[in-house]
Scaffold this active site. Sequence first.
Site, PDB file in Angstrom:
ATOM      1  N   GLY A 115     -19.622  -6.633  16.640  1.00 30.69           N
ATOM      2  CA  GLY A 115     -19.066  -7.970  16.911  1.00 30.69           C
ATOM      3  C   GLY A 115     -19.134  -8.233  18.404  1.00 30.69           C
ATOM      4  O   GLY A 115     -19.948  -7.653  19.119  1.00 30.69           O
ATOM      5  N   ARG A 116     -18.230  -9.104  18.865  1.00 38.60           N
ATOM      6  CA  ARG A 116     -18.251  -9.498  20.287  1.00 38.60           C
ATOM      7  C   ARG A 116     -18.213  -8.285  21.227  1.00 38.60           C
ATOM      8  O   ARG A 116     -18.999  -8.182  22.167  1.00 38.60           O
ATOM      9  CB  ARG A 116     -17.036 -10.388  20.592  1.00 38.60           C
ATOM     10  CG  ARG A 116     -17.240 -11.851  20.281  1.00 38.60           C
ATOM     11  CD  ARG A 116     -15.973 -12.618  20.623  1.00 38.60           C
ATOM     12  NE  ARG A 116     -14.922 -12.220  19.708  1.00 38.60           N
ATOM     13  CZ  ARG A 116     -14.496 -12.968  18.706  1.00 38.60           C
ATOM     14  NH1 ARG A 116     -14.982 -14.156  18.497  1.00 38.60           N
ATOM     15  NH2 ARG A 116     -13.561 -12.527  17.893  1.00 38.60           N
ATOM     16  N   ILE A 117     -17.277  -7.362  20.976  1.00 40.97           N
ATOM     17  CA  ILE A 117     -17.111  -6.250  21.926  1.00 40.97           C
ATOM     18  C   ILE A 117     -18.267  -5.252  21.784  1.00 40.97           C
ATOM     19  O   ILE A 117     -18.815  -4.781  22.785  1.00 40.97           O
ATOM     20  CB  ILE A 117     -15.729  -5.574  21.738  1.00 40.97           C
ATOM     21  CG1 ILE A 117     -14.609  -6.598  21.984  1.00 40.97           C
ATOM     22  CG2 ILE A 117     -15.578  -4.388  22.695  1.00 40.97           C
ATOM     23  CD1 ILE A 117     -13.208  -6.127  21.653  1.00 40.97           C
ATOM     24  N   THR A 177     -12.173   2.610  21.396  1.00 46.74           N
ATOM     25  CA  THR A 177     -11.344   1.566  22.030  1.00 46.74           C
ATOM     26  C   THR A 177     -10.932   0.541  20.965  1.00 46.74           C
ATOM     27  O   THR A 177     -10.555  -0.573  21.309  1.00 46.74           O
ATOM     28  CB  THR A 177     -12.122   0.828  23.146  1.00 46.74           C
ATOM     29  OG1 THR A 177     -13.361   0.371  22.604  1.00 46.74           O
ATOM     30  CG2 THR A 177     -12.376   1.701  24.348  1.00 46.74           C
ATOM     31  N   SER A 178     -11.038   0.921  19.662  1.00 49.61           N
ATOM     32  CA  SER A 178     -10.750  -0.067  18.618  1.00 49.61           C
ATOM     33  C   SER A 178      -9.282   0.027  18.191  1.00 49.61           C
ATOM     34  O   SER A 178      -8.418  -0.589  18.815  1.00 49.61           O
ATOM     35  CB  SER A 178     -11.712   0.118  17.446  1.00 49.61           C
ATOM     36  OG  SER A 178     -11.565   1.381  16.826  1.00 49.61           O
ATOM     37  N   ARG A 179      -9.008   0.824  17.168  1.00 51.25           N
ATOM     38  CA  ARG A 179      -7.635   1.065  16.745  1.00 51.25           C
ATOM     39  C   ARG A 179      -7.511   2.554  16.411  1.00 51.25           C
ATOM     40  O   ARG A 179      -8.434   3.145  15.834  1.00 51.25           O
ATOM     41  CB  ARG A 179      -7.275   0.230  15.509  1.00 51.25           C
ATOM     42  CG  ARG A 179      -6.962  -1.222  15.800  1.00 51.25           C
ATOM     43  CD  ARG A 179      -5.645  -1.368  16.583  1.00 51.25           C
ATOM     44  NE  ARG A 179      -5.288  -2.757  16.802  1.00 51.25           N
ATOM     45  CZ  ARG A 179      -5.556  -3.449  17.922  1.00 51.25           C
ATOM     46  NH1 ARG A 179      -6.195  -2.888  18.922  1.00 51.25           N
ATOM     47  NH2 ARG A 179      -5.153  -4.699  18.043  1.00 51.25           N
ATOM     48  N   GLU A 215       0.757   5.602  18.146  1.00 53.28           N
ATOM     49  CA  GLU A 215       0.895   5.238  19.561  1.00 53.28           C
ATOM     50  C   GLU A 215       2.370   5.015  19.826  1.00 53.28           C
ATOM     51  O   GLU A 215       3.003   4.301  19.040  1.00 53.28           O
ATOM     52  CB  GLU A 215       0.113   3.958  19.880  1.00 53.28           C
ATOM     53  CG  GLU A 215      -1.373   4.197  19.938  1.00 53.28           C
ATOM     54  CD  GLU A 215      -2.178   2.953  20.284  1.00 53.28           C
ATOM     55  OE1 GLU A 215      -1.595   1.968  20.763  1.00 53.28           O
ATOM     56  OE2 GLU A 215      -3.401   2.982  20.056  1.00 53.28           O
ATOM     57  N   HIS A 250      -3.974   2.968  25.609  1.00 54.34           N
ATOM     58  CA  HIS A 250      -4.327   1.645  25.067  1.00 54.34           C
ATOM     59  C   HIS A 250      -4.431   0.591  26.187  1.00 54.34           C
ATOM     60  O   HIS A 250      -3.635  -0.352  26.236  1.00 54.34           O
ATOM     61  CB  HIS A 250      -3.322   1.207  23.989  1.00 54.34           C
ATOM     62  CG  HIS A 250      -3.905   0.199  23.026  1.00 54.34           C
ATOM     63  ND1 HIS A 250      -3.529   0.126  21.699  1.00 54.34           N
ATOM     64  CD2 HIS A 250      -4.834  -0.785  23.202  1.00 54.34           C
ATOM     65  CE1 HIS A 250      -4.196  -0.866  21.113  1.00 54.34           C
ATOM     66  NE2 HIS A 250      -4.986  -1.431  22.014  1.00 54.34           N
TER      67      HIS A 250
END
Length: 321
Positions: A156-158, A232-234, A263, A282
Amino acid sequence: MPKTKVFVTRLIPEKGLTLIRDFCDADIWQDELPPPREMIFERVRGVDGLVSLLTDKIDGEVMDAAPHLKVISNMAVGVDNVDLAAATTRKLPVGNTPGVLTDATADMAFALMTSAARRIVEGEKYVRNGKWKTWHPQLLLGADFVGATLGIIGFGRIGKAVAKRAKGFDLRVIYYDPSVPSAFDAVPVDLDALLRESDFVSLHVPLTEETRHLVNAETLNKMKPNAILVNTSRGPVVDLQDLYDALKSKRIFAAALDVTEPEPLPADSPLLELDNCLIVPHLGSASKYTRDMMSLLAAQNLIAGLKGERLPHCVNPQVYD
Ligand code: GLV
């Protein structure tokens, strides 16, 4: 005329808050830690709007505790903390903050990738601990970029912004994303091929039932021994116990995580004992400009919802059907 009441679950940047305060009677949670669940129930009771963060679980119970609620504005691009089905059933639009954090998050993915490859954190600890006695031809050898393969999961965008950065490092880019059949400068592959061929694997998928623990013992076993995993997602996209085993046994070379499950990561997590695991708290979107823009989008979504207008960024547009 009395202003509409809203609850904002943390002190967000002034850029968004100014707009919210101009339009609303805002109750803003001031603590550093998120409001406990009971407190959310109490504070949403009379509100028309809610600004939430990824640390707040906003489910049907919270929505039912707020009978006047018209809009939920989540200051994040990911909305896995909000029960979207529950919101849609209640005809509540949910807003998010896409686009403005794409570059900052891609920058962070790249920072983690280069840091893990070149062992920056290990080197820094080495110096601080007084171990630097000489230049040594075999000291802290890492991985090269030129000609290596970067596998991006989620294009996607990232994911695309990470691919763009990779070009500057002369990486070959492949990706796995069934919803993007082709791309100008990256090669689509199936997941197995991506795991088998990549020297770097970077995760850019949203957290859903399909992506939960996508990285597990089975997928880690398909990776190259020199592979570096970046998340860097979840956090829940990676099974941390399986990752620990793979890193401890040197099944893969290293991992760099911006997100973990849970987290915060408990201070006694065994992952923190591993030199080949780099973890930051995060920070993907944590640049001044990006957070300002996220707060602005969150405010705009909130105010549109309060006015009964379509949210500029709505993740459940079915509510308008
Ligand atoms: C951050 O993780 C976000 O989803 O915005």
